[in-house]
Design an enzyme around this catalytic site. Structure first.
Site, PDB file in Angstrom:
ATOM      1  N   GLY A   1      -9.903  -3.646   2.985  1.00 45.48           N
ATOM      2  CA  GLY A   1      -8.966  -3.499   4.100  1.00 45.48           C
ATOM      3  C   GLY A   1      -9.147  -2.176   4.814  1.00 45.48           C
ATOM      4  O   GLY A   1     -10.205  -1.533   4.729  1.00 45.48           O
ATOM      5  N   ASP A   2      -8.102  -1.766   5.511  1.00 46.69           N
ATOM      6  CA  ASP A   2      -8.187  -0.541   6.309  1.00 46.69           C
ATOM      7  C   ASP A   2      -7.963   0.735   5.505  1.00 46.69           C
ATOM      8  O   ASP A   2      -8.382   1.825   5.930  1.00 46.69           O
ATOM      9  CB  ASP A   2      -7.119  -0.590   7.418  1.00 46.69           C
TER      10      ASP A   2
ATOM     11  N   THR B   1      -0.073   1.105   6.768  1.00 48.07           N
ATOM     12  CA  THR B   1       0.088  -0.053   5.888  1.00 48.07           C
ATOM     13  C   THR B   1       0.276  -1.289   6.764  1.00 48.07           C
ATOM     14  O   THR B   1       0.974  -1.227   7.778  1.00 48.07           O
ATOM     15  CB  THR B   1       1.287   0.085   4.932  1.00 48.07           C
ATOM     16  N   GLY B   2      -0.365  -2.369   6.390  1.00 50.37           N
ATOM     17  CA  GLY B   2      -0.226  -3.575   7.207  1.00 50.37           C
ATOM     18  C   GLY B   2      -1.421  -4.483   7.022  1.00 50.37           C
ATOM     19  O   GLY B   2      -2.192  -4.333   6.070  1.00 50.37           O
TER      20      GLY B   2
ATOM     21  N   GLY C   1      -4.686  -5.346   7.072  1.00 48.61           N
ATOM     22  CA  GLY C   1      -5.853  -4.468   7.155  1.00 48.61           C
ATOM     23  C   GLY C   1      -6.916  -4.857   8.167  1.00 48.61           C
ATOM     24  O   GLY C   1      -7.496  -3.996   8.831  1.00 48.61           O
TER      25      GLY C   1
ATOM     26  N   ARG D   1     -13.709  -8.187  -0.357  1.00 49.45           N
ATOM     27  CA  ARG D   1     -12.878  -7.866   0.822  1.00 49.45           C
ATOM     28  C   ARG D   1     -12.354  -6.414   0.743  1.00 49.45           C
ATOM     29  O   ARG D   1     -11.842  -5.972  -0.261  1.00 49.45           O
ATOM     30  CB  ARG D   1     -11.706  -8.832   0.884  1.00 49.45           C
TER      31      ARG D   1
ATOM     32  N   THR E   1       0.827  -1.209   0.000  1.00 50.81           N
ATOM     33  CA  THR E   1       0.000   0.000   0.000  1.00 50.81           C
ATOM     34  C   THR E   1       0.863   1.261   0.000  1.00 50.81           C
ATOM     35  O   THR E   1       1.963   1.257   0.527  1.00 50.81           O
ATOM     36  CB  THR E   1      -0.875  -0.040   1.275  1.00 50.81           C
TER      37      THR E   1
HETATM   38  N1  ASP Z   1      -3.508  -2.435   4.547  1.00 52.07           N
HETATM   39  C1  ASP Z   1      -3.727  -2.960   3.221  1.00 52.07           C
HETATM   40  C2  ASP Z   1      -4.936  -3.838   3.211  1.00 52.07           C
HETATM   41  O1  ASP Z   1      -5.142  -4.581   4.165  1.00 52.07           O
HETATM   42  C3  ASP Z   1      -2.586  -3.752   2.705  1.00 52.07           C
HETATM   43  C4  ASP Z   1      -1.262  -3.074   2.717  1.00 52.07           C
HETATM   44  O2  ASP Z   1      -0.979  -2.263   3.588  1.00 52.07           O
HETATM   45  O3  ASP Z   1      -0.475  -3.376   1.799  1.00 52.07           O
HETATM   46  O4  ASP Z   1      -5.664  -3.826   2.233  1.00 52.07           O
END
Ligand code: ASP
Length: 311
Positions: free
Chosen positions: A206-207, A227-228, A230, A204, A176
Protein backbone atom coordinates in the site's frame (compact mmCIF):
# COMPACT_ATOMS: atom_id res chain seq x y z
CA UNK A 1 12.41 27.99 21.26
CA UNK A 2 10.16 26.79 18.49
CA UNK A 3 6.69 25.65 19.61
CA UNK A 4 6.70 21.86 19.50
CA UNK A 5 3.92 19.36 18.96
CA UNK A 6 3.06 15.81 18.02
CA UNK A 7 0.06 14.13 16.39
CA UNK A 8 -0.73 10.45 15.91
CA UNK A 9 -3.33 8.35 14.14
CA UNK A 10 -4.49 4.77 14.44
CA UNK A 11 -6.45 4.53 11.20
CA UNK A 12 -9.59 6.02 9.68
CA UNK A 13 -12.91 4.54 8.59
CA UNK A 14 -16.51 3.87 9.50
CA UNK A 15 -16.15 4.74 13.14
CA UNK A 16 -19.57 5.66 14.46
CA UNK A 17 -20.47 6.52 18.02
CA UNK A 18 -22.19 3.69 19.84
CA UNK A 19 -20.77 0.96 17.59
CA UNK A 20 -18.16 -0.24 20.01
CA UNK A 21 -18.35 -0.99 23.71
CA UNK A 22 -17.30 1.74 26.09
CA UNK A 23 -14.51 -0.56 27.33
CA UNK A 24 -13.11 -0.88 23.83
CA UNK A 25 -13.44 2.84 23.25
CA UNK A 26 -11.57 3.51 26.49
CA UNK A 27 -8.84 1.05 25.44
CA UNK A 28 -8.36 2.87 22.12
CA UNK A 29 -8.24 6.23 23.85
CA UNK A 30 -5.71 5.14 26.45
CA UNK A 31 -3.58 3.42 23.80
CA UNK A 32 -3.53 6.60 21.73
CA UNK A 33 -2.80 8.80 24.75
CA UNK A 34 0.09 6.56 25.86
CA UNK A 35 1.62 6.75 22.38
CA UNK A 36 1.19 10.53 22.31
CA UNK A 37 2.74 10.91 25.76
CA UNK A 38 5.77 8.81 24.80
CA UNK A 39 6.56 11.02 21.83
CA UNK A 40 5.73 14.25 23.61
CA UNK A 41 8.02 13.36 26.53
CA UNK A 42 10.93 13.19 24.10
CA UNK A 43 10.04 16.58 22.63
CA UNK A 44 9.82 18.27 26.06
CA UNK A 45 13.36 17.11 26.83
CA UNK A 46 14.63 18.74 23.65
CA UNK A 47 14.66 15.46 21.72
CA UNK A 48 14.22 15.28 17.97
CA UNK A 49 10.95 15.00 16.06
CA UNK A 50 12.40 11.84 14.51
CA UNK A 51 12.91 10.21 17.93
CA UNK A 52 9.44 11.31 19.01
CA UNK A 53 7.57 9.85 16.03
CA UNK A 54 9.58 6.64 16.26
CA UNK A 55 8.74 6.22 19.96
CA UNK A 56 5.03 6.86 19.42
CA UNK A 57 4.78 4.43 16.53
CA UNK A 58 6.64 1.71 18.47
CA UNK A 59 3.93 1.87 21.16
CA UNK A 60 1.15 1.73 18.56
CA UNK A 61 2.87 -1.24 16.88
CA UNK A 62 2.98 -3.03 20.23
CA UNK A 63 -0.73 -2.49 20.81
CA UNK A 64 -2.87 -5.26 19.21
CA UNK A 65 -5.80 -2.85 18.76
CA UNK A 66 -4.05 -1.32 15.77
CA UNK A 67 -3.22 -2.87 12.41
CA UNK A 68 0.56 -2.60 12.64
CA UNK A 69 3.27 -4.66 14.32
CA UNK A 70 1.63 -7.02 16.83
CA UNK A 71 -1.92 -6.33 15.61
CA UNK A 72 -1.17 -6.76 11.92
CA UNK A 73 -3.90 -8.33 9.78
CA UNK A 74 -3.61 -11.75 8.12
CA UNK A 75 -2.54 -12.19 4.50
CA UNK A 76 -4.30 -14.62 2.14
CA UNK A 77 -1.77 -17.27 3.17
CA UNK A 78 -2.38 -16.68 6.86
CA UNK A 79 0.83 -14.78 7.56
CA UNK A 80 1.65 -11.15 8.30
CA UNK A 81 3.43 -8.83 5.88
CA UNK A 82 4.14 -5.43 7.34
CA UNK A 83 5.15 -2.13 5.77
CA UNK A 84 6.68 0.94 7.44
CA UNK A 85 8.47 4.17 6.61
CA UNK A 86 10.07 7.13 8.28
CA UNK A 87 11.28 10.50 7.02
CA UNK A 88 12.93 13.56 8.55
CA UNK A 89 12.44 17.05 7.21
CA UNK A 90 15.86 18.68 7.62
CA UNK A 91 17.97 16.64 5.19
CA UNK A 92 15.02 14.81 3.59
CA UNK A 93 16.44 11.46 4.67
CA UNK A 94 14.06 8.53 4.54
CA UNK A 95 13.89 4.79 5.19
CA UNK A 96 11.23 2.22 4.36
CA UNK A 97 10.57 -1.49 4.56
CA UNK A 98 7.91 -3.61 2.95
CA UNK A 99 6.54 -7.17 3.12
CA UNK A 100 8.30 -7.69 6.44
CA UNK A 101 7.54 -10.72 8.58
CA UNK A 102 8.74 -11.69 12.04
CA UNK A 103 9.97 -8.23 13.04
CA UNK A 104 8.24 -6.84 16.13
CA UNK A 105 8.75 -3.17 15.23
CA UNK A 106 9.00 -2.54 11.47
CA UNK A 107 9.32 1.21 12.15
CA UNK A 108 12.69 0.62 13.87
CA UNK A 109 13.84 -1.34 10.86
CA UNK A 110 12.72 1.44 8.50
CA UNK A 111 14.73 3.88 10.60
CA UNK A 112 17.76 1.60 10.47
CA UNK A 113 17.45 1.44 6.68
CA UNK A 114 17.63 5.24 6.73
CA UNK A 115 20.51 5.47 9.19
CA UNK A 116 22.53 2.29 8.71
CA UNK A 117 22.24 1.44 5.04
CA UNK A 118 22.92 3.30 1.83
CA UNK A 119 19.40 2.62 0.67
CA UNK A 120 15.94 4.02 1.20
CA UNK A 121 13.62 1.06 0.59
CA UNK A 122 14.22 -2.63 1.40
CA UNK A 123 11.67 -5.39 0.97
CA UNK A 124 10.77 -8.95 1.96
CA UNK A 125 13.54 -11.51 2.56
CA UNK A 126 16.35 -9.06 1.87
CA UNK A 127 14.99 -6.62 4.43
CA UNK A 128 14.74 -9.44 6.93
CA UNK A 129 18.36 -10.41 6.28
CA UNK A 130 19.35 -6.79 6.88
CA UNK A 131 17.42 -6.88 10.17
CA UNK A 132 19.12 -10.07 11.25
CA UNK A 133 22.51 -8.61 10.39
CA UNK A 134 21.70 -5.80 12.79
CA UNK A 135 20.73 -8.31 15.48
CA UNK A 136 16.93 -7.99 15.35
CA UNK A 137 15.30 -11.04 16.94
CA UNK A 138 12.82 -12.81 14.68
CA UNK A 139 9.51 -13.37 16.41
CA UNK A 140 7.51 -16.49 15.57
CA UNK A 141 4.00 -16.28 14.13
CA UNK A 142 2.43 -16.63 17.59
CA UNK A 143 3.55 -13.16 18.57
CA UNK A 144 1.41 -11.68 15.81
CA UNK A 145 -1.63 -13.89 16.45
CA UNK A 146 -4.72 -11.98 17.44
CA UNK A 147 -8.08 -13.72 17.68
CA UNK A 148 -10.00 -10.72 16.32
CA UNK A 149 -7.72 -10.38 13.29
CA UNK A 150 -7.91 -14.14 12.71
CA UNK A 151 -11.73 -13.97 12.62
CA UNK A 152 -11.60 -11.04 10.20
CA UNK A 153 -9.50 -13.19 7.91
CA UNK A 154 -11.83 -16.22 8.26
CA UNK A 155 -14.67 -14.11 6.87
CA UNK A 156 -12.97 -13.66 3.51
CA UNK A 157 -10.33 -16.38 3.46
CA UNK A 158 -10.26 -18.26 0.17
CA UNK A 159 -12.10 -15.49 -1.66
CA UNK A 160 -10.66 -12.98 -4.06
CA UNK A 161 -11.60 -10.06 -1.89
CA UNK A 162 -9.34 -8.21 0.44
CA UNK A 163 -10.25 -5.75 3.12
CA UNK A 164 -8.83 -2.71 4.70
CA UNK A 165 -8.61 -3.79 8.30
CA UNK A 166 -12.09 -4.83 9.52
CA UNK A 167 -14.15 -3.47 6.69
CA UNK A 168 -17.43 -5.37 6.47
CA UNK A 169 -19.09 -4.18 3.29
CA UNK A 170 -20.48 -0.80 4.30
CA UNK A 171 -18.34 -0.66 7.40
CA UNK A 172 -14.70 -0.01 6.84
CA UNK A 173 -11.82 0.94 8.98
CA UNK A 174 -8.19 1.42 8.16
CA UNK A 175 -5.97 0.53 11.09
CA UNK A 176 -2.60 1.82 9.97
CA UNK A 177 -0.71 3.87 12.55
CA UNK A 178 1.37 7.00 12.16
CA UNK A 179 2.92 9.97 13.90
CA UNK A 180 4.13 13.41 12.88
CA UNK A 181 6.03 15.85 15.07
CA UNK A 182 7.76 19.21 15.16
CA UNK A 183 10.56 19.65 17.71
CA UNK A 184 12.01 22.64 19.56
CA UNK A 185 14.45 23.27 16.72
CA UNK A 186 11.69 23.42 14.13
CA UNK A 187 12.55 20.07 12.57
CA UNK A 188 9.66 17.89 11.46
CA UNK A 189 9.41 14.12 10.95
CA UNK A 190 6.82 11.52 9.99
CA UNK A 191 6.50 7.77 10.64
CA UNK A 192 3.89 5.32 9.35
CA UNK A 193 3.44 1.58 9.92
CA UNK A 194 0.85 -0.98 8.81
CA UNK A 195 -0.11 -4.60 8.41
CA UNK A 196 -1.84 -3.61 5.16
CA UNK A 197 -5.06 -5.31 4.08
CA UNK A 198 -6.69 -8.50 5.35
CA UNK A 199 -6.38 -11.37 2.82
CA UNK A 200 -3.90 -9.42 0.66
CA UNK A 201 -1.86 -11.43 -1.82
CA UNK A 202 0.64 -11.19 -4.66
CA UNK A 203 2.98 -9.08 -2.58
CA UNK A 204 0.49 -6.24 -2.43
CA UNK A 205 2.03 -3.05 -1.02
CA UNK A 206 0.00 0.00 0.00
CA UNK A 207 0.94 3.63 0.41
CA UNK A 208 2.34 3.44 3.94
CA UNK A 209 5.95 2.57 3.04
CA UNK A 210 5.94 4.63 -0.15
CA UNK A 211 7.74 7.92 0.48
CA UNK A 212 5.57 10.76 -0.83
CA UNK A 213 2.39 8.67 -0.85
CA UNK A 214 1.70 7.57 2.73
CA UNK A 215 4.54 9.41 4.45
CA UNK A 216 6.59 12.56 3.85
CA UNK A 217 8.53 15.22 5.75
CA UNK A 218 10.11 18.50 4.73
CA UNK A 219 11.04 21.33 7.12
CA UNK A 220 10.11 23.96 4.56
CA UNK A 221 6.53 22.68 4.41
CA UNK A 222 5.24 19.89 6.64
CA UNK A 223 5.36 16.28 7.81
CA UNK A 224 2.48 13.99 6.83
CA UNK A 225 1.32 10.46 7.70
CA UNK A 226 -1.68 8.96 5.88
CA UNK A 227 -4.22 6.21 6.38
CA UNK A 228 -6.77 5.02 3.87
CA UNK A 229 -7.23 3.06 0.67
CA UNK A 230 -3.57 2.68 -0.22
CA UNK A 231 -3.97 2.21 -3.96
CA UNK A 232 -5.63 5.64 -4.23
CA UNK A 233 -3.15 7.27 -1.89
CA UNK A 234 -0.29 6.03 -4.05
CA UNK A 235 -1.94 7.34 -7.22
CA UNK A 236 -2.64 10.66 -5.53
CA UNK A 237 0.91 10.90 -4.12
CA UNK A 238 -1.02 12.28 -1.18
CA UNK A 239 1.63 13.18 1.42
CA UNK A 240 3.84 14.92 -1.13
CA UNK A 241 0.83 16.61 -2.68
CA UNK A 242 0.08 18.36 0.63
CA UNK A 243 3.70 19.52 0.78
CA UNK A 244 3.63 20.67 -2.85
CA UNK A 245 0.48 22.73 -2.38
CA UNK A 246 2.25 24.55 0.44
CA UNK A 247 5.58 24.93 -1.34
CA UNK A 248 4.44 25.84 -4.82
CA UNK A 249 1.00 27.33 -4.28
CA UNK A 250 1.64 28.99 -0.94
CA UNK A 251 -1.32 27.28 0.75
CA UNK A 252 -1.44 27.04 4.54
CA UNK A 253 -1.05 23.61 6.15
CA UNK A 254 -4.78 23.50 6.80
CA UNK A 255 -5.84 24.51 3.30
CA UNK A 256 -3.37 22.14 1.65
CA UNK A 257 -4.41 19.13 3.76
CA UNK A 258 -8.12 19.85 3.30
CA UNK A 259 -7.74 20.29 -0.44
CA UNK A 260 -6.07 16.89 -0.77
CA UNK A 261 -8.37 14.92 1.56
CA UNK A 262 -11.70 16.58 0.77
CA UNK A 263 -11.22 17.20 -2.95
CA UNK A 264 -8.30 15.61 -4.78
CA UNK A 265 -8.27 12.13 -3.24
CA UNK A 266 -12.07 11.97 -3.14
CA UNK A 267 -12.14 12.73 -6.86
CA UNK A 268 -9.96 9.67 -7.44
CA UNK A 269 -12.31 7.60 -5.27
CA UNK A 270 -10.04 7.26 -2.27
CA UNK A 271 -11.15 7.41 1.33
CA UNK A 272 -9.12 7.94 4.45
CA UNK A 273 -7.33 10.72 6.23
CA UNK A 274 -4.00 12.13 7.29
CA UNK A 275 -2.24 13.92 10.10
CA UNK A 276 0.20 16.72 9.37
CA UNK A 277 2.36 19.22 11.21
CA UNK A 278 4.31 22.24 9.97
CA UNK A 279 7.58 23.68 11.27
CA UNK A 280 5.68 26.08 13.56
CA UNK A 281 4.02 23.18 15.32
CA UNK A 282 0.57 23.68 13.73
CA UNK A 283 -1.38 20.45 13.43
CA UNK A 284 -4.22 19.32 11.14
CA UNK A 285 -5.98 15.95 11.04
CA UNK A 286 -8.52 15.89 8.17
CA UNK A 287 -10.37 12.73 7.07
CA UNK A 288 -13.17 12.02 4.61
CA UNK A 289 -14.45 8.93 6.46
CA UNK A 290 -16.81 8.91 9.45
CA UNK A 291 -13.98 8.85 11.94
CA UNK A 292 -10.26 8.50 12.52
CA UNK A 293 -8.41 7.41 15.64
CA UNK A 294 -6.28 10.45 16.32
CA UNK A 295 -4.72 12.70 18.89
CA UNK A 296 -2.34 15.58 19.35
CA UNK A 297 -0.35 17.32 22.06
CA UNK A 298 1.26 20.75 21.83
CA UNK A 299 3.75 22.76 23.88
CA UNK A 300 0.93 25.29 24.32
CA UNK A 301 -0.68 22.74 26.63
CA UNK A 302 -3.41 21.57 24.24
CA UNK A 303 -4.00 17.81 24.24
CA UNK A 304 -6.87 15.84 22.74
CA UNK A 305 -7.62 12.30 21.66
CA UNK A 306 -10.57 11.74 19.31
CA UNK A 307 -12.23 8.94 17.38
CA UNK A 308 -15.36 10.23 15.67
CA UNK A 309 -16.10 12.95 13.20
CA UNK A 310 -17.93 16.15 13.96
CA UNK A 311 -16.14 16.48 17.30
N1 ASP B 1 -3.08 2.67 3.81
C1 ASP B 1 -2.95 1.31 4.25
C2 ASP B 1 -2.73 0.40 3.09
O1 ASP B 1 -3.35 0.61 2.05
C3 ASP B 1 -4.13 0.82 5.00
C4 ASP B 1 -4.56 1.64 6.16
O2 ASP B 1 -4.42 2.86 6.15
O3 ASP B 1 -5.07 1.03 7.12
O4 ASP B 1 -1.98 -0.55 3.21
Amino acid sequence: MNPFSIAIHGGAGTLLKGQMTSEKEAAYISGLQAALDAGYEILTKGGSALDAVTASVVLLENNPLFNAGKGSVFTAKGHHEMDASVMEGKFLKAGAVSLISGIKNPILLARDVMEKSEHVFLAAEGAKQFAQLLGYPVENEDYFYDEFRFQQWQEIKGSDSFQLDHSIQKESKFGTVGAVACDMSGNVAAATSTGGMTNKKWGRIGDSPVIGAGNYANNTTCAVSCTGSGEFFIRGVVAYDVSCLMEFKGLSLEDAANEVIHHRILKLGGDGGLIAVDALGNIVMPFNTEGMYRGYKKSSGENDVLIYGGA
